[in-house]
Write a protein that holds these residues in place. Structure first.
Motif, PDB file in Angstrom:
ATOM      1  N   TYR A  29       0.848  -1.208   0.000  1.00  0.00           N
ATOM      2  CA  TYR A  29       0.000   0.000   0.000  1.00  0.00           C
ATOM      3  C   TYR A  29       0.878   1.251   0.000  1.00  0.00           C
ATOM      4  O   TYR A  29       0.579   2.230  -0.694  1.00  0.00           O
ATOM      5  N   ILE A  30       1.956   1.208   0.789  1.00  0.00           N
ATOM      6  CA  ILE A  30       2.888   2.336   0.825  1.00  0.00           C
ATOM      7  C   ILE A  30       3.515   2.549  -0.551  1.00  0.00           C
ATOM      8  O   ILE A  30       3.655   3.685  -1.021  1.00  0.00           O
ATOM      9  N   ASP A  31       3.896   1.461  -1.211  1.00  0.00           N
ATOM     10  CA  ASP A  31       4.445   1.566  -2.568  1.00  0.00           C
ATOM     11  C   ASP A  31       3.455   2.248  -3.505  1.00  0.00           C
ATOM     12  O   ASP A  31       3.836   3.062  -4.367  1.00  0.00           O
ATOM     13  N   GLU A  32       2.185   1.900  -3.338  1.00  0.00           N
ATOM     14  CA  GLU A  32       1.134   2.471  -4.194  1.00  0.00           C
ATOM     15  C   GLU A  32       0.937   3.957  -3.944  1.00  0.00           C
ATOM     16  O   GLU A  32       0.788   4.743  -4.891  1.00  0.00           O
ATOM     17  N   LYS A  33       0.978   4.372  -2.666  1.00  0.00           N
ATOM     18  CA  LYS A  33       0.654   5.756  -2.309  1.00  0.00           C
ATOM     19  C   LYS A  33       1.870   6.675  -2.306  1.00  0.00           C
ATOM     20  O   LYS A  33       1.740   7.882  -2.514  1.00  0.00           O
ATOM     21  N   GLY A  34       3.056   6.122  -2.020  1.00  0.00           N
ATOM     22  CA  GLY A  34       4.252   6.952  -1.981  1.00  0.00           C
ATOM     23  C   GLY A  34       4.409   7.693  -0.665  1.00  0.00           C
ATOM     24  O   GLY A  34       3.614   7.543   0.264  1.00  0.00           O
ATOM     25  N   ALA A  35       5.452   8.518  -0.580  1.00  0.00           N
ATOM     26  CA  ALA A  35       5.749   9.290   0.621  1.00  0.00           C
ATOM     27  C   ALA A  35       5.743  10.786   0.275  1.00  0.00           C
ATOM     28  O   ALA A  35       5.910  11.147  -0.893  1.00  0.00           O
ATOM     29  N   PRO A  36       5.538  11.660   1.295  1.00  0.00           N
ATOM     30  CA  PRO A  36       5.365  11.355   2.718  1.00  0.00           C
ATOM     31  C   PRO A  36       4.025  10.675   2.994  1.00  0.00           C
ATOM     32  O   PRO A  36       3.061  10.854   2.253  1.00  0.00           O
ATOM     33  N   ILE A  37       4.022   9.897   4.058  1.00  0.00           N
ATOM     34  CA  ILE A  37       2.833   9.151   4.445  1.00  0.00           C
ATOM     35  C   ILE A  37       2.885   8.951   5.957  1.00  0.00           C
ATOM     36  O   ILE A  37       3.960   9.022   6.566  1.00  0.00           O
ATOM     37  N   VAL A  38       1.735   8.719   6.573  1.00  0.00           N
ATOM     38  CA  VAL A  38       1.650   8.650   8.037  1.00  0.00           C
ATOM     39  C   VAL A  38       1.303   7.232   8.463  1.00  0.00           C
ATOM     40  O   VAL A  38       0.340   6.636   7.965  1.00  0.00           O
ATOM     41  N   ILE A  39       2.083   6.684   9.406  1.00  0.00           N
ATOM     42  CA  ILE A  39       1.871   5.342   9.943  1.00  0.00           C
ATOM     43  C   ILE A  39       1.469   5.484  11.406  1.00  0.00           C
ATOM     44  O   ILE A  39       2.186   6.126  12.182  1.00  0.00           O
ATOM     45  N   LYS A  40       0.344   4.872  11.790  1.00  0.00           N
ATOM     46  CA  LYS A  40      -0.135   4.987  13.171  1.00  0.00           C
ATOM     47  C   LYS A  40      -0.379   3.602  13.771  1.00  0.00           C
ATOM     48  O   LYS A  40      -1.013   2.753  13.142  1.00  0.00           O
ATOM     49  N   ALA A  41       0.116   3.412  14.999  1.00  0.00           N
ATOM     50  CA  ALA A  41      -0.274   2.233  15.767  1.00  0.00           C
ATOM     51  C   ALA A  41      -1.754   2.362  16.094  1.00  0.00           C
ATOM     52  O   ALA A  41      -2.225   3.443  16.452  1.00  0.00           O
TER      53      ALA A  41
END
Length: 443
Positions: free
Chosen positions: A140-152
């Protein structure tokens, strides 16, 4: 005369206890477990609540204390007891407790619950997707790219949020949470969100199930280092009011965010009571997006907000418990700003037992209007109750030096002057708290 129990040990709880103790109607403010600062406040007393019945529920010690000490109201500071149902337990025992029920507290206890709730109620927020498997999350990260937010997904003391500037940083966050269990059960599921551009603000309300009382607006500084860089923390400082929350933005937040929460919880049969914190991103058009919900007063926002509060906090909570919250409160027109002094290694680690030097007296100083709220502090002798014993560090965020002044810039300088006089091994703090508002003042 009233007896009040404040649950918690941080700067937020020191500020709440301090405000309650100022009320002439209050006899005692007990703080469980409290810190060195709450132990030294007039009319305040720290208590350690431990159930004598090892088979009893985790909340039974609180209920027993309330019943044995004629407690008139309980104010719950931190999120963990709210998520595990302390308010439900108190109400079942006939004890007046201010806070949301366990059902409503899921807004903070589960990022997935909160995102699905916002989606269902059309509350503006970032696009997202939840994952329990690292491979799918990375795809999913590959699809959306960065910057991106990761939350526990669960509670992580304000530190389970990673703003990844690169794909590699995003991968690392996924591995930390899903593979390496860095945040324990809180990170067994992650929510990956769109990165939002804009300026952050904290919008905190008191809600009695129907009526809404907006508190003074504020802005927190989550990043550890100056210039809003470095890892996310529980908050390195805050100020109030937040100029980014204009009257137009305020109205949008009330109609698009806060009122929908109240209506949806009522429709679900779980009226929201207590504090509700909406962490917002305000875009260039002045439109608010919810970054997160907290089910309690923010920390360190509580400290500058309560420095400005002129209404009785005790009266406001009592009115809330009675379902009769007013629509507004009285505030000092001056801004307030708080600077957090954190311990060595924060936010990754914290140092305990370091002697703190240079603390001013806790007594109110109306001329300078500076107050030092304690958070991660204790006495070198755990049985000490007086200033003859040394105050030592006992956690990541140790103190919040908070000042009232005629401008944000003046408040910053007043807070920095006191902050600079306080020292302990590895002490760290930001010197640019309030920089967004100060830039506005200067322009």
């Amino acid at each position: 005369m009233m007896n009040i129990l404040v649950i918690g040990s941080g700067g937020r709880e020191h500020a709440l206890a301090w405000q309650c103790a100022k009320d002439d109607k209050v006899n005692n403010v007990y703080v469980a477990p409290g810190n060195a600062g709450t132990a030294l406040e007039p009319k305040c007393q720290n208590v350690v609540l431990v159930s004598t019945d090892e088979n009893a529920s985790e909340h039974s010690a609180i209920i027993d204390f309330c019943q044995n000490n004629a407690i008139d109201m309980v104010i719950v500071g931190p999120e963990a007891p709210l998520v595990t149902g302390i308010v439900d337990a108190c109400r079942d025992a006939g004890i007046q407790a201010w806070g949301p029920t366990a059902y409503c507290a899921q807004l903070e206890g589960s990022k997935t619950f909160a995102k699905e709730f916002m989606e269902q109620t059309n509350i503006p927020t970032a696009a997202y997707k939840g994952f329990t498997e690292a491979v799918a999350a990375k795809a999913y990260i590959d699809e959306k790219g960065a910057p991106i937010v990761i939350k526990a997904d669960g509670l992580a003391a304000g530190k389970g949020v990673i703003v990844a500037e690169t794909i590699e940083q995003a991968y690392e966050a996924i591995d930390d949470m899903l593979a390496d269990n860095k945040f324990g059960d809180a990170g067994s599921r992650v929510v990956i969100e769109q990165f939002l551009q804009g300026e952050e603000a904290s919008f905190i309300c008191m809600i009695d199930g129907k009526n809404i009382l907006p508190m003074a607006t504020s802005q927190d500084h989550k990043r550890a280092f100056e210039g809003d860089t470095g890892p996310n923390t529980g908050g390195m400082g805050a100020y109030s009011p937040a100029p980014v929350v204009t009257q137009d933005v305020h109205e949008k937040v009330m109609t698009q965010v806060i009122q929908p929460v109240v209506d949806a919880m009522n429709n679900a049969g779980h009226p929201y009571t207590g504090f509700l914190y909406a962490g917002l991103m305000i875009d260039e058009a002045g439109d608010p997006y919810v970054i997160e919900f907290n089910c309690r007063f923010g920390d360190p926002e509580t400290q500058p907000i309560l420095m400005r509060l002129q209404s009785s906090m005790v009266d406001l909570v009592a009115q809330g418990l009675a379902g009769q919250l007013p629509s507004d409160a009285q505030w000092d027109s001056r801004p307030a700003l708080g600077i957090v002094i954190a311990s060595k290694g924060y936010p990754e680690t914290s140092s305990k037992g370091d002697v703190i030097a240079g603390l001013p007296e806790l007594d109110d100083n109306n001329d300078n209007a500076v107050k030092v709220f304690h958070a991660g502090t204790a006495f070198s002798d755990s049985d000490a109750i007086d200033r003859e014993k040394e105050v030592v560090t006992n956690g990541g965020r140790v103190l919040c030096v908070t000042a009232l002044a005629d401008s944000i810039s003046d408040a910053q300088q007043a807070a920095l002057a006191v902050t600079g006089a306080i020292s302990f091994d590895g002490a760290q703090y930001r010197r640019d708290i309030g920089h967004h508002a100060i830039a506005r003042e200067n322009s």
